[in-house]
Design an enzyme around this catalytic site. Structure first.
Site, PDB file in Angstrom:
ATOM      1  N   ARG A   1      -6.003 -14.321   7.636  1.00 32.94           N
ATOM      2  CA  ARG A   1      -4.923 -13.830   8.482  1.00 32.94           C
ATOM      3  C   ARG A   1      -5.474 -13.288   9.804  1.00 32.94           C
ATOM      4  NH1 ARG A   1      -2.394  -7.877   7.245  1.00 32.94           N
ATOM      5  NH2 ARG A   1      -0.724  -8.019   8.766  1.00 32.94           N
TER       6      ARG A   1
ATOM      7  N   ASP B   1       6.750   9.844   0.086  1.00 35.35           N
ATOM      8  CA  ASP B   1       7.186  10.784  -0.962  1.00 35.35           C
ATOM      9  C   ASP B   1       6.239  10.789  -2.157  1.00 35.35           C
ATOM     10  OD1 ASP B   1       9.380  11.797   0.327  1.00 35.35           O
ATOM     11  OD2 ASP B   1      10.858  10.603  -0.767  1.00 35.35           O
TER      12      ASP B   1
ATOM     13  N   ALA C   1       2.020  -2.872   6.680  1.00 36.31           N
ATOM     14  CA  ALA C   1       3.192  -2.593   7.523  1.00 36.31           C
ATOM     15  C   ALA C   1       4.059  -1.468   6.954  1.00 36.31           C
ATOM     16  CB  ALA C   1       4.012  -3.859   7.702  1.00 36.31           C
TER      17      ALA C   1
ATOM     18  N   HIS D   1       4.243   2.094   8.458  1.00 38.91           N
ATOM     19  CA  HIS D   1       5.064   2.468   9.608  1.00 38.91           C
ATOM     20  C   HIS D   1       6.530   2.684   9.247  1.00 38.91           C
ATOM     21  CE1 HIS D   1       1.372   1.054  11.319  1.00 38.91           C
ATOM     22  NE2 HIS D   1       1.598  -0.187  10.947  1.00 38.91           N
TER      23      HIS D   1
ATOM     24  N   PRO E   1       1.028  -4.978   1.671  1.00 41.28           N
ATOM     25  CA  PRO E   1       1.454  -6.337   1.994  1.00 41.28           C
ATOM     26  C   PRO E   1       0.541  -7.060   2.972  1.00 41.28           C
ATOM     27  CG  PRO E   1       2.930  -4.726   2.987  1.00 41.28           C
ATOM     28  CD  PRO E   1       2.042  -3.976   2.033  1.00 41.28           C
TER      29      PRO E   1
END
Ligand code: DQA
Length: 141
Positions: free
Chosen positions: A17, A84, A74, A77, A9
């Site tokens: 950004r 998994d 992100a 975190h 993302p």
């Protein structure tokens, strides 16, 4: 060697950004340079802002690639689903970050995925991706 780069993302916003943190180069432009610099059998780049889509990419490229370079943004975190799937797939994964997450907020210093990755590279700007490719090439020899 077949390598896939998966960005998570907001990494589609690289270049625009928070340039003080992430630099002023768009990843799509940087990727062209990677293709020229490394003459790999296959170098694929995909990006999604959606956690489940990143899981789908990992399942897909986990079968087809010799190595995956993952910047989960992100989700690094927070995501148990991405942790998994890294455990479930065949291809080794290198975790990368543009910024030095260990020099930033506390919540960025924890990674759900790091224990299941071959290794982690953070803090070298977009050069983190070059270093990850180099690592796969050196490991593969
Ligand atoms: C990042 C670091 C993450 O903490 C952040 O959420 C990102 C980018 C990096 O490349 O430095 O989106 O993964």
């Amino acid at each position: 060697m077949k390598i896939a780069i998966i960005n998570g993302p907001n990494l589609n916003l690289l270049g625009k950004r928070e340039p003080d943190t992430y630099g002023d180069v768009a990843f799509t432009d940087y990727f062209k340079g990677l293709e020229e610099k490394f003459s790999l059998e296959e170098l694929i780049y995909v990006q999604s802002n959606i956690e489940g889509k990143i899981v789908d990419f990992l399942q897909e490229f986990g079968e087809q690639s010799d190595g995956i370079i993952l910047n989960a943004g992100a989700y690094t975190h927070t995501s148990l689903a991405i942790a998994d799937v890294i455990r479930a797939i065949k291809a080794p994964v290198i975790e990368v970050h543009v910024s030095n997450v260990y020099a930033r907020e506390k919540f960025r210093q924890y990674s759900t995925i790091a224990p299941y990755c071959m290794g982690s590279i953070a803090g070298f700007g977009l050069l983190s991706y070059d270093l990850a490719i180099e690592a796969f090439l050196l490991k593969g020899k």
